[in-house]
Write an enzyme that holds these catalytic residues in place. Structure first.
Site, PDB file in Angstrom:
ATOM      1  N   ARG A  15       0.838  -1.212   0.000  1.00 31.35           N
ATOM      2  CA  ARG A  15       0.000   0.000   0.000  1.00 31.35           C
ATOM      3  C   ARG A  15       0.875   1.265   0.000  1.00 31.35           C
ATOM      4  O   ARG A  15       1.002   1.946  -1.006  1.00 31.35           O
ATOM      5  CB  ARG A  15      -0.959  -0.038   1.208  1.00 31.35           C
ATOM      6  CG  ARG A  15      -2.088   0.964   1.135  1.00 31.35           C
ATOM      7  CD  ARG A  15      -1.713   2.370   1.534  1.00 31.35           C
ATOM      8  NE  ARG A  15      -1.135   2.467   2.867  1.00 31.35           N
ATOM      9  CZ  ARG A  15      -0.577   3.573   3.330  1.00 31.35           C
ATOM     10  NH1 ARG A  15      -0.502   4.665   2.584  1.00 31.35           N
ATOM     11  NH2 ARG A  15      -0.038   3.610   4.543  1.00 31.35           N
ATOM     12  N   ASP A  16       1.535   1.551   1.110  1.00 27.68           N
ATOM     13  CA  ASP A  16       2.327   2.792   1.198  1.00 27.68           C
ATOM     14  C   ASP A  16       3.487   2.765   0.205  1.00 27.68           C
ATOM     15  O   ASP A  16       3.840   3.775  -0.400  1.00 27.68           O
ATOM     16  CB  ASP A  16       2.852   2.960   2.630  1.00 27.68           C
ATOM     17  CG  ASP A  16       3.257   4.388   2.959  1.00 27.68           C
ATOM     18  OD1 ASP A  16       3.821   5.064   2.081  1.00 27.68           O
ATOM     19  OD2 ASP A  16       3.025   4.842   4.086  1.00 27.68           O
ATOM     20  N   HIS A 204       5.173   4.765  12.636  1.00 29.19           N
ATOM     21  CA  HIS A 204       5.165   4.723  11.148  1.00 29.19           C
ATOM     22  C   HIS A 204       6.093   5.834  10.675  1.00 29.19           C
ATOM     23  O   HIS A 204       5.698   6.994  10.597  1.00 29.19           O
ATOM     24  CB  HIS A 204       3.718   4.939  10.683  1.00 29.19           C
ATOM     25  CG  HIS A 204       3.506   4.970   9.208  1.00 29.19           C
ATOM     26  ND1 HIS A 204       2.964   3.926   8.489  1.00 29.19           N
ATOM     27  CD2 HIS A 204       3.702   5.956   8.291  1.00 29.19           C
ATOM     28  CE1 HIS A 204       2.845   4.256   7.221  1.00 29.19           C
ATOM     29  NE2 HIS A 204       3.285   5.481   7.065  1.00 29.19           N
ATOM     30  N   HIS A 206       8.564   7.534   7.971  1.00 26.80           N
ATOM     31  CA  HIS A 206       9.143   7.684   6.630  1.00 26.80           C
ATOM     32  C   HIS A 206      10.614   8.088   6.799  1.00 26.80           C
ATOM     33  O   HIS A 206      10.986   8.719   7.788  1.00 26.80           O
ATOM     34  CB  HIS A 206       8.329   8.697   5.809  1.00 26.80           C
ATOM     35  CG  HIS A 206       7.035   8.106   5.321  1.00 26.80           C
ATOM     36  ND1 HIS A 206       6.894   7.576   4.064  1.00 26.80           N
ATOM     37  CD2 HIS A 206       5.846   7.910   5.947  1.00 26.80           C
ATOM     38  CE1 HIS A 206       5.667   7.091   3.923  1.00 26.80           C
ATOM     39  NE2 HIS A 206       5.001   7.280   5.055  1.00 26.80           N
ATOM     40  N   CYS A 237       3.824   9.400   0.342  1.00 24.26           N
ATOM     41  CA  CYS A 237       2.415   9.761   0.172  1.00 24.26           C
ATOM     42  C   CYS A 237       2.329  10.788  -0.955  1.00 24.26           C
ATOM     43  O   CYS A 237       3.061  11.773  -0.951  1.00 24.26           O
ATOM     44  CB  CYS A 237       1.874  10.342   1.484  1.00 24.26           C
ATOM     45  SG  CYS A 237       0.240  11.062   1.322  1.00 24.26           S
ATOM     46  N   ASN A 246       8.717   4.530   3.635  1.00 25.71           N
ATOM     47  CA  ASN A 246       8.890   4.138   5.034  1.00 25.71           C
ATOM     48  C   ASN A 246      10.270   3.524   5.226  1.00 25.71           C
ATOM     49  O   ASN A 246      10.908   3.104   4.265  1.00 25.71           O
ATOM     50  CB  ASN A 246       7.884   3.034   5.401  1.00 25.71           C
ATOM     51  CG  ASN A 246       6.547   3.587   5.754  1.00 25.71           C
ATOM     52  OD1 ASN A 246       5.705   3.757   4.895  1.00 25.71           O
ATOM     53  ND2 ASN A 246       6.353   3.891   7.015  1.00 25.71           N
TER      54      ASN A 246
HETATM   55  P1  HMG Z   1     -13.769  13.622  -2.596  1.00 28.88           P
HETATM   56  O1  HMG Z   1     -13.586  14.040  -4.010  1.00 28.88           O
HETATM   57  O2  HMG Z   1     -13.772  14.672  -1.547  1.00 28.88           O
HETATM   58  O3  HMG Z   1     -15.095  12.742  -2.457  1.00 28.88           O
HETATM   59  O4  HMG Z   1     -12.654  12.531  -2.308  1.00 28.88           O
HETATM   60  P2  HMG Z   1     -16.609  13.201  -2.406  1.00 28.88           P
HETATM   61  O5  HMG Z   1     -17.185  12.630  -1.160  1.00 28.88           O
HETATM   62  O6  HMG Z   1     -16.731  14.671  -2.654  1.00 28.88           O
HETATM   63  O7  HMG Z   1     -17.239  12.433  -3.661  1.00 28.88           O
HETATM   64  C1  HMG Z   1     -16.885  12.777  -4.997  1.00 28.88           C
HETATM   65  C2  HMG Z   1     -17.040  11.546  -5.887  1.00 28.88           C
HETATM   66  O8  HMG Z   1     -16.069  10.569  -5.499  1.00 28.88           O
HETATM   67  C3  HMG Z   1     -18.399  10.850  -5.764  1.00 28.88           C
HETATM   68  O9  HMG Z   1     -18.676  10.260  -7.025  1.00 28.88           O
HETATM   69  C4  HMG Z   1     -18.135   9.752  -4.780  1.00 28.88           C
HETATM   70  O10 HMG Z   1     -19.001   8.646  -4.917  1.00 28.88           O
HETATM   71  C5  HMG Z   1     -16.719   9.364  -5.151  1.00 28.88           C
HETATM   72  P3  HMG Z   1     -19.752  10.918  -8.031  1.00 28.88           P
HETATM   73  O11 HMG Z   1     -21.023  10.982  -7.243  1.00 28.88           O
HETATM   74  O12 HMG Z   1     -19.189  12.263  -8.358  1.00 28.88           O
HETATM   75  O13 HMG Z   1     -19.731   9.954  -9.183  1.00 28.88           O
HETATM   76  N1  HMG Z   1     -15.989   8.784  -3.995  1.00 28.88           N
HETATM   77  C6  HMG Z   1     -15.292   7.630  -4.047  1.00 28.88           C
HETATM   78  N2  HMG Z   1     -15.040   6.764  -5.035  1.00 28.88           N
HETATM   79  C7  HMG Z   1     -14.284   5.681  -4.724  1.00 28.88           C
HETATM   80  N3  HMG Z   1     -13.787   5.454  -3.479  1.00 28.88           N
HETATM   81  C8  HMG Z   1     -14.008   6.311  -2.487  1.00 28.88           C
HETATM   82  C9  HMG Z   1     -14.780   7.461  -2.750  1.00 28.88           C
HETATM   83  N4  HMG Z   1     -15.186   8.501  -1.989  1.00 28.88           N
HETATM   84  C10 HMG Z   1     -15.908   9.288  -2.752  1.00 28.88           C
HETATM   85  N5  HMG Z   1     -13.491   6.068  -1.274  1.00 28.88           N
HETATM   86  C11 HMG Z   1     -11.462  10.852  -1.050  1.00 28.88           C
HETATM   87  C12 HMG Z   1     -12.473  12.001  -0.990  1.00 28.88           C
HETATM   88  C13 HMG Z   1     -11.097  10.476   0.362  1.00 28.88           C
HETATM   89  C14 HMG Z   1     -12.094   9.668  -1.768  1.00 28.88           C
HETATM   90  C15 HMG Z   1     -10.220  11.341  -1.835  1.00 28.88           C
HETATM   91  O14 HMG Z   1      -9.745  12.500  -1.240  1.00 28.88           O
HETATM   92  C16 HMG Z   1      -9.106  10.323  -1.916  1.00 28.88           C
HETATM   93  O15 HMG Z   1      -9.256   9.253  -2.497  1.00 28.88           O
HETATM   94  N6  HMG Z   1      -7.926  10.655  -1.370  1.00 28.88           N
HETATM   95  C17 HMG Z   1      -6.793   9.756  -1.444  1.00 28.88           C
HETATM   96  C18 HMG Z   1      -5.962   9.908  -0.223  1.00 28.88           C
HETATM   97  C19 HMG Z   1      -4.844   8.897  -0.223  1.00 28.88           C
HETATM   98  O16 HMG Z   1      -4.987   7.760  -0.614  1.00 28.88           O
HETATM   99  N7  HMG Z   1      -3.654   9.347   0.249  1.00 28.88           N
HETATM  100  C20 HMG Z   1      -2.542   8.450   0.404  1.00 28.88           C
HETATM  101  C21 HMG Z   1      -2.735   7.528   1.568  1.00 28.88           C
HETATM  102  S1  HMG Z   1      -2.551   8.368   3.135  1.00 28.88           S
HETATM  103  C22 HMG Z   1      -0.894   8.151   3.521  1.00 28.88           C
HETATM  104  O17 HMG Z   1      -0.117   7.717   2.695  1.00 28.88           O
HETATM  105  C23 HMG Z   1      -0.460   8.429   4.928  1.00 28.88           C
HETATM  106  C24 HMG Z   1      -0.241   7.132   5.717  1.00 28.88           C
HETATM  107  O18 HMG Z   1       0.743   6.295   5.108  1.00 28.88           O
HETATM  108  C25 HMG Z   1       0.210   7.442   7.155  1.00 28.88           C
HETATM  109  C26 HMG Z   1       1.393   8.392   7.233  1.00 28.88           C
HETATM  110  O19 HMG Z   1       2.378   8.242   6.490  1.00 28.88           O
HETATM  111  O20 HMG Z   1       1.305   9.259   8.113  1.00 28.88           O
HETATM  112  C27 HMG Z   1      -1.550   6.316   5.838  1.00 28.88           C
HETATM  113 MG    MG Z   2       2.861   6.614   5.194  1.00 33.68          MG
END
Ligand code: HMG
Ligand code: MG
Length: 283
Positions: A15-16, A204, A206, A237, A246
């Site tokens: 994933r990450d 966690h 990085h 990210c 990481n």
């Molecule tokens: P949004 O655009 O704000 O969503 O995205 P919305 O609620 O406004 O909806 C817009 C459209 O998206 C709608 O479709 C929803 O159905 C659809 P429409 O009606 O227009 O056809 N939708 C979705 N479709 C599929 N899957 C979903 C989903 N939600 C809404 N889950 C959202 C909000 C959270 C989905 C978006 O901002 C997103 O996908 N962000 C990705 C964030 C991400 O993956 N970041 C990387 C991981 S975090 C990380 O790496 C940190 C970590 O490792 C810890 C650390 O290092 O500290 C975990």
């Molecule tokens: Mg991370």
């Protein structure tokens, strides 16, 4: 110095590690990576994320990966209710929510302020528990943030406190941009452990500034014995500019085994998996 006898390593590479790859990695190769990681001894793997494919195209095959992982003890990211609904359909055993201690980051990453996300978590936690899922709760940007700069302990505590109230199974403290150092890591984990002695905390880190292993040592001094790591050191990210992956799992396992700390992972076989993981990266 006080060290644990055993450490649980949660492998987050699929994933990450892969989410930041610019070119789509064929789903079959992701499955091969997960199978290899399972074989070398990882009991928990973060395998995918039910995020929007427009935001993170690499995770567009979440349903297919989840189907492959049936029977494994794996974790999938679910940032919102729509994500949780997809995860329930896919029979995911453990979910992970992730909320930035920095609201500026949270907005960039999941399009909500920290408090808006915390409010959405109320329903997410309830529904996940109704479906028998375990909940890992990340506090991201828990030390500093590329958008807002300093992140205070109070901001981290604000998110942790809510996670504790909502009944998280574990809280994962993320140095998302990899700018933490051992001093602040020790201080923050020690304070959190004092405030919430019954909560399980995970580190966690990085490795942007090559301090992740030192941060692991510091966190262990504060009583932490669970760490995330990414095979081959892949990742970052997409919404944390400049961050690298990481801490590399093979480096973490090597360090811990040299220190006589059990991880249950076979280092020689892991090194081969790290080569395979790196071969998937086009960076
Ligand atoms: P949004 O655009 O704000 O969503 O995205 P919305 O609620 O406004 O909806 C817009 C459209 O998206 C709608 O479709 C929803 O159905 C659809 P429409 O009606 O227009 O056809 N939708 C979705 N479709 C599929 N899957 C979903 C989903 N939600 C809404 N889950 C959202 C909000 C959270 C989905 C978006 O901002 C997103 O996908 N962000 C990705 C964030 C991400 O993956 N970041 C990387 C991981 S975090 C990380 O790496 C940190 C970590 O490792 C810890 C650390 O290092 O500290 C975990
Ligand atoms: Mg991370």
């Amino acid at each position: 110095m006080i060290f644990p006898k055993t450490v649980e390593i949660i492998e987050v590479g699929p994933r990450d590690g892969l989410q930041n790859e610019p070119l789509f990695i064929p789903t079959e190769q992701k499955k091969e990576l997960i199978a290899k990681l399972t074989k070398v001894g990882f009991k928990r793997i973060e395998t995918t994320a039910f995020v929007h494919p427009k935001w993170v195209p690499q995770m567009a095959d979440a349903e297919e990966i989840a189907a492959f992982c049936k029977g494994l003890n794996y974790i999938a990211l679910t940032p919102n209710m729509k994500a949780l609904e997809r995860a329930i359909q896919a029979n995911v055993p453990q979910i992970a929510v992730f909320i930035g201690a920095s609201s500026a980051f949270n907005k960039k990453n999941i399009n909500k302020t920290t408090d808006e996300s915390l409010r959405e978590c109320e329903a997410i936690f309830e529904k996940a528990k109704d479906n028998g899922m375990l909940i890992r709760a990340y506090v991201s940007m828990a030390f500093s943030c590329p958008y807002q700069g300093e992140v205070t302990f109070e901001e981290v505590h604000h998110v942790c406190q809510r996670f504790v109230e909502l009944g998280a199974d574990e809280i994962d403290i993320g140095d998302t941009n990899g700018h933490a150092n051992p001093k602040i890591v020790y201080e923050r984990f020690a304070r959190l452990r004092d405030l919430y002695p019954d909560m399980t905390f995970v580190g966690h880190f990085h490795d942007t500034r090559k301090m992740a292993l030192a941060n692991v040592i510091a966190a262990m001094q504060a009583g932490v014995d669970k760490f995330d790591s990414s095979v081959g050191g892949l990742g970052g990210c997409p919404y944390s500019p400049g961050a690298t992956g990481n801490v590399a799992t093979e480096d973490l396992v090597l360090m811990l085994s040299e220190m006589g700390i059990e991880t249950g992972v076979d280092l020689d076989s892991l090194k081969e998996v790290a080569e395979f993981a790196k071969s998937l990266s086009t960076r």
